[in-house]
Design a protein around this motif. Structure first.
Motif, short mmCIF file in Angstrom:
data_model
loop_
_atom_site.label_atom_id
_atom_site.label_comp_id
_atom_site.label_asym_id
_atom_site.label_seq_id
_atom_site.Cartn_x
_atom_site.Cartn_y
_atom_site.Cartn_z
N GLN A 42 0.83 -1.21 0.00
CA GLN A 42 0.00 0.00 0.00
C GLN A 42 0.86 1.26 0.00
OE1 GLN A 42 -0.28 -2.62 2.09
NE2 GLN A 42 -2.41 -3.03 2.64
N GLU A 43 1.94 1.25 0.82
CA GLU A 43 2.84 2.41 0.89
C GLU A 43 3.60 2.58 -0.42
OE1 GLU A 43 2.86 4.62 3.23
OE2 GLU A 43 1.67 3.55 4.71
N ALA A 44 3.98 1.47 -1.04
CA ALA A 44 4.71 1.54 -2.31
C ALA A 44 3.83 2.15 -3.40
CB ALA A 44 5.20 0.16 -2.72
N ILE A 45 2.57 1.75 -3.46
CA ILE A 45 1.66 2.31 -4.46
C ILE A 45 1.41 3.79 -4.18
CG2 ILE A 45 -0.75 2.27 -5.27
CD1 ILE A 45 -0.58 -0.80 -5.13
N LYS A 46 1.24 4.12 -2.91
CA LYS A 46 1.01 5.52 -2.53
C LYS A 46 2.21 6.38 -2.95
CE LYS A 46 0.24 8.39 1.56
NZ LYS A 46 0.06 8.35 3.02
N VAL A 53 8.67 7.61 -5.99
CA VAL A 53 9.44 6.43 -6.35
C VAL A 53 9.14 6.03 -7.78
CG1 VAL A 53 9.50 5.51 -3.98
CG2 VAL A 53 7.69 4.78 -5.55
N GLN A 54 10.05 5.25 -8.32
CA GLN A 54 9.85 4.63 -9.64
C GLN A 54 9.69 3.13 -9.39
OE1 GLN A 54 13.27 5.13 -12.12
NE2 GLN A 54 12.60 3.59 -13.59
N ILE A 55 8.72 2.51 -10.01
CA ILE A 55 8.53 1.08 -9.87
C ILE A 55 9.42 0.38 -10.90
CG2 ILE A 55 6.87 -0.81 -10.08
CD1 ILE A 55 4.67 1.25 -9.30
N VAL A 56 10.27 -0.56 -10.43
CA VAL A 56 11.17 -1.26 -11.35
C VAL A 56 10.84 -2.75 -11.49
CG1 VAL A 56 13.08 0.38 -11.16
CG2 VAL A 56 12.95 -1.55 -9.59
N ALA A 57 10.05 -3.29 -10.58
CA ALA A 57 9.61 -4.68 -10.69
C ALA A 57 8.26 -4.82 -10.00
CB ALA A 57 10.63 -5.63 -10.05
N SER A 74 7.00 -4.79 -6.55
CA SER A 74 7.87 -5.62 -5.71
C SER A 74 9.20 -4.93 -5.45
CB SER A 74 8.09 -7.00 -6.32
OG SER A 74 8.80 -6.91 -7.52
N VAL A 75 9.61 -4.01 -6.33
CA VAL A 75 10.84 -3.23 -6.14
C VAL A 75 10.55 -1.79 -6.56
CG1 VAL A 75 13.28 -2.93 -6.72
CG2 VAL A 75 12.30 -5.23 -6.65
N VAL A 76 10.86 -0.86 -5.67
CA VAL A 76 10.72 0.56 -5.99
C VAL A 76 12.04 1.27 -5.71
CG1 VAL A 76 8.23 0.65 -5.56
CG2 VAL A 76 9.81 1.16 -3.70
N VAL A 77 12.28 2.34 -6.48
CA VAL A 77 13.51 3.13 -6.33
C VAL A 77 13.12 4.56 -5.99
CG1 VAL A 77 15.59 3.98 -7.49
CG2 VAL A 77 14.69 1.73 -8.05
N LEU A 78 13.74 5.10 -4.94
CA LEU A 78 13.47 6.49 -4.56
C LEU A 78 13.97 7.42 -5.66
CD1 LEU A 78 14.64 6.47 -0.83
CD2 LEU A 78 12.31 6.32 -1.70
N LYS A 79 13.26 8.49 -5.89
CA LYS A 79 13.69 9.46 -6.90
C LYS A 79 14.73 10.42 -6.34
CE LYS A 79 9.95 9.10 -10.07
NZ LYS A 79 9.06 9.79 -10.98
N GLU A 80 14.77 10.57 -5.01
CA GLU A 80 15.78 11.42 -4.37
C GLU A 80 16.73 10.54 -3.57
OE1 GLU A 80 14.35 14.74 -2.10
OE2 GLU A 80 12.61 14.96 -3.43
#
Length: 194
Positions: A42-46, A53-57, A74-80
């Motif tokens: 839920q936090e990743a989607i938010k 964040v950018q979703i990579v997987a 399943s994997v997110v990357v922070l933009k900052e």
């Protein structure tokens, strides 16, 4: 996500049971290995909708709203980029991780507590240099005695760990759940065997 969303680590195992997202720093390294930086889906989607964040997987599973169908990240990357901590916090978990979840007197694993090498009743302080992981039997045997009086010996002297040491220890003790999409991001900097 109260506070700084980039460094908020979810420590509630119940929230992470289903489809946790591995959180990577902007350089594609995990924010933390100890504990592994995970967010509930839920936090990743938010964070993705807020463009943090950018979703990579993604998992194969989807969630649906009235207007959209979204695959669970399943994997997110922070933009900052978040600057890694240089100082390791003195916590019970970090102490056990430093001592590799084993008694520093007998080497036993499990049923761990912590022990003051120089007992507090004899002037010992609660610090990295004076506290070690100990199993209950060794802790009871030592009591408020010195090492010499108790007949126990330390496997290695306690010391302040570096962030790099803790990262290395964290890699050796992964969480119970490691999704296959995380593997490329967790151990890419590990030394390869010849």
């Amino acid at each position: 996500m109260d506070g700084d969303f980039r460094t908020h680590f979810v420590r509630d195992p119940a929230a992470l049971k289903h489809f946790p997202a591995l959180v990577l720093n902007a350089d594609f390294r995990p924010l933390s290995y100890y504990p592994l930086s995970l967010w509930p889906w839920q936090e990743a989607i938010k964070a993705a909708f807020l463009d943090r964040v950018q979703i990579v997987a993604e998992y194969d599973q989807v969630v649906r709203s009235q207007r959209a169908e979204i695959r669970i990240p399943s994997v997110v990357v922070l933009k900052e980029f978040v600057r890694p901590q240089k100082r390791v916090a003195f916590t019970r978990f970090n102490l056990f991780l430093r001592d590799e979840f084993c008694c520093q007197y007998c080497g036993a694993r499990g049923d761990l507590t912590f022990d003051h090498v120089l007992p507090r009743s004899r002037g010992g302080i609660t610090s990295w240099e004076n506290v070690v992981a100990a199993c209950s039997p060794c802790n009871l045997k030592k009591g408020n005695k010195t090492l010499r009086q108790s007949g126990l010996q330390l496997r290695r002297p306690p010391a302040v760990p570096t962030a790099q040491e803790m990262q290395a220890h964290g890699r050796r003790f992964p969480p119970n759940h490691l999704h296959e999409s995380w593997m490329d991001y967790l151990y890419w900097d590990a030394e390869l065997e010849a």
